[in-house]
Design a protein around this motif. Structure first.
Motif, PDB file in Angstrom:
ATOM      1  N   CYS A   4     -71.682  39.195 -28.030  1.00  0.00           N
ATOM      2  CA  CYS A   4     -70.965  38.380 -27.037  1.00  0.00           C
ATOM      3  C   CYS A   4     -69.459  38.408 -27.241  1.00  0.00           C
ATOM      4  O   CYS A   4     -68.726  37.713 -26.530  1.00  0.00           O
ATOM      5  CB  CYS A   4     -71.489  36.952 -27.020  1.00  0.00           C
ATOM      6  SG  CYS A   4     -71.318  36.038 -28.549  1.00  0.00           S
ATOM      7  N   VAL A  28     -67.407  37.143 -29.290  1.00  0.00           N
ATOM      8  CA  VAL A  28     -66.743  35.864 -29.543  1.00  0.00           C
ATOM      9  C   VAL A  28     -65.710  36.077 -30.636  1.00  0.00           C
ATOM     10  O   VAL A  28     -66.040  36.551 -31.720  1.00  0.00           O
ATOM     11  CB  VAL A  28     -67.755  34.790 -29.967  1.00  0.00           C
ATOM     12  CG1 VAL A  28     -67.038  33.504 -30.365  1.00  0.00           C
ATOM     13  CG2 VAL A  28     -68.738  34.510 -28.838  1.00  0.00           C
ATOM     14  N   LEU A  46     -72.675  32.522 -24.422  1.00  0.00           N
ATOM     15  CA  LEU A  46     -71.751  32.854 -23.341  1.00  0.00           C
ATOM     16  C   LEU A  46     -71.872  31.865 -22.186  1.00  0.00           C
ATOM     17  O   LEU A  46     -70.886  31.540 -21.521  1.00  0.00           O
ATOM     18  CB  LEU A  46     -71.995  34.272 -22.854  1.00  0.00           C
ATOM     19  CG  LEU A  46     -71.559  35.377 -23.815  1.00  0.00           C
ATOM     20  CD1 LEU A  46     -72.007  36.753 -23.328  1.00  0.00           C
ATOM     21  CD2 LEU A  46     -70.042  35.364 -24.002  1.00  0.00           C
ATOM     22  N   GLU A  47     -73.088  31.393 -21.938  1.00  0.00           N
ATOM     23  CA  GLU A  47     -73.265  30.346 -20.921  1.00  0.00           C
ATOM     24  C   GLU A  47     -72.440  29.128 -21.274  1.00  0.00           C
ATOM     25  O   GLU A  47     -71.805  28.505 -20.425  1.00  0.00           O
ATOM     26  CB  GLU A  47     -74.758  29.946 -20.816  1.00  0.00           C
ATOM     27  CG  GLU A  47     -75.595  30.849 -19.965  1.00  0.00           C
ATOM     28  CD  GLU A  47     -76.995  30.291 -19.792  1.00  0.00           C
ATOM     29  OE1 GLU A  47     -77.147  29.047 -19.822  1.00  0.00           O
ATOM     30  OE2 GLU A  47     -77.920  31.082 -19.656  1.00  0.00           O
ATOM     31  N   LEU A  65     -69.751  29.041 -22.866  1.00  0.00           N
ATOM     32  CA  LEU A  65     -68.333  29.337 -22.693  1.00  0.00           C
ATOM     33  C   LEU A  65     -67.968  29.533 -21.223  1.00  0.00           C
ATOM     34  O   LEU A  65     -66.825  29.875 -20.914  1.00  0.00           O
ATOM     35  CB  LEU A  65     -67.966  30.600 -23.495  1.00  0.00           C
ATOM     36  CG  LEU A  65     -68.052  30.477 -25.023  1.00  0.00           C
ATOM     37  CD1 LEU A  65     -67.863  31.841 -25.671  1.00  0.00           C
ATOM     38  CD2 LEU A  65     -67.031  29.471 -25.541  1.00  0.00           C
ATOM     39  N   ASP A  80     -69.305  31.809 -19.181  1.00  0.00           N
ATOM     40  CA  ASP A  80     -69.486  33.192 -18.741  1.00  0.00           C
ATOM     41  C   ASP A  80     -70.935  33.412 -18.348  1.00  0.00           C
ATOM     42  O   ASP A  80     -71.818  33.509 -19.189  1.00  0.00           O
ATOM     43  CB  ASP A  80     -69.115  34.146 -19.885  1.00  0.00           C
ATOM     44  CG  ASP A  80     -69.118  35.600 -19.452  1.00  0.00           C
ATOM     45  OD1 ASP A  80     -69.616  35.895 -18.356  1.00  0.00           O
ATOM     46  OD2 ASP A  80     -68.625  36.445 -20.218  1.00  0.00           O
ATOM     47  N   ARG A  81     -71.169  33.468 -17.065  1.00  0.00           N
ATOM     48  CA  ARG A  81     -72.530  33.664 -16.560  1.00  0.00           C
ATOM     49  C   ARG A  81     -72.686  35.023 -15.894  1.00  0.00           C
ATOM     50  O   ARG A  81     -73.632  35.291 -15.236  1.00  0.00           O
ATOM     51  CB  ARG A  81     -72.888  32.543 -15.574  1.00  0.00           C
ATOM     52  CG  ARG A  81     -72.901  31.156 -16.223  1.00  0.00           C
ATOM     53  CD  ARG A  81     -73.176  30.063 -15.206  1.00  0.00           C
ATOM     54  NE  ARG A  81     -73.157  28.754 -15.823  1.00  0.00           N
ATOM     55  CZ  ARG A  81     -74.221  28.172 -16.388  1.00  0.00           C
ATOM     56  NH1 ARG A  81     -75.382  28.791 -16.395  1.00  0.00           N
ATOM     57  NH2 ARG A  81     -74.122  26.977 -16.939  1.00  0.00           N
TER      58      ARG A  81
END
Length: 261
Positions: free
Chosen positions: A19, A21, A255-256, A258, A260-261
């Motif tokens: 992801c 990060v 990611l969800e 954060l 980001d979908r």
């Protein structure tokens, strides 16, 4: 070359790669990633494995039959689901007599004269009821095959790796001793190679002097095993081939969070 590492720490590194990060981000700590991975493990990976490799999580426990014939499910049963119930007639060689599951409608309508024909068990709530309760003699062994829940993943700060084992003094030398461990802390050990089974299900710290601990029992513990608090594991107890899938699921969930979908 070092041996492959399948620990939670390695899992978190995999998640970070997937992801992207940044290390400087403050949203997710290692403990946060561990919680997310635990959720995905139980919600997605375990049900998938049960549907494709239906016997992977099967384990058994032997329990003396009580006088009332009521046997609680093992505490670590996945979804309160048993595989089979058997009468342990002999251990060497192993002879099991399968007890059939009887439908509650049959139990409600059965006549006394049919007991010997339909002896088995029925399930009520989270208990196994032998039917009739005299179908096997009291205190004879009943073997329950059940789907065993994986241990909860422990964050990297709360587990250690065995460097040396002294069986004479019950001393374990570790790569580190987590700060929260103390005399009386209950632990378990998990093998560092697949299938990552528990090598000692429960032992207790009796003395501590980092990087070593003295415990009440070192039976089964080997160099390389991971030690964590009772009920936790430093390694996901799933096939190696599923570790990447767990990392991907956890990365997507991170990611969800954060946006980001």
């Amino acid at each position: 070359m070092a041996a492959p590492d399948y620990s939670v720490e390695s899992l978190i590194e995999n998640i970070n790669i997937r992801c992207s990060v940044p290390e400087s981000q403050l949203t997710y700590t290692a403990a946060d990633f561990t919680i997310l991975a635990n959720n995905e493990l139980q919600d997605e990976v375990v049900p998938l494995l049960m549907s494709t490799r239906e016997e992977y999580f099967v384990d058994f426990v032997d329990i003396p039959s009580p006088a009332d014939g009521v046997i609680p499910f093992p505490a670590n049963t996945i979804g309160g689901k048993v595989r089979s119930v058997c009468y342990l007639q002999q251990t060497n060689p192993l002879i099991l007599v399968n007890l059939p599951r009887i439908d509650l409608d049959v139990v409600a309508g059965i006549g006394f004269n049919n007991f010997t024909v339909l002896a088995g068990f029925f399930i009520q709530g989270n208990d196994i009821h032998l039917f009739p309760n005299s179908s096997v003699p009291t205190n004879t062994m009943i073997r329950i095959y059940y789907y065993k829940r994986t241990l909860v993943l422990a964050p990297p700060a709360l587990y250690a790796k065995v460097v040396a084992v002294d069986a004479l003094s019950n001393t374990l030398q570790l790569d580190l001793v987590p700060a929260v461990w103390a005399v009386g802390t209950e632990l378990n050990s998990v093998n560092y190679i697949s299938p990552f089974n528990a090598t000692n299900a429960l032992f207790t710290i009796t003395a501590l002097s980092a990087p070593s601990i003295v415990v009440d029992d070192v039976t089964g513990i080997q160099v390389g095993d991971f030690i964590s608090e009772y009920g936790y594991s430093a390694v996901p107890q799933i096939p190696i081939e599923a570790h990447g899938y767990l990392a991907q699921l956890t990365a997507a969930k991170a990611l969800e969070g954060l946006g980001d979908r």
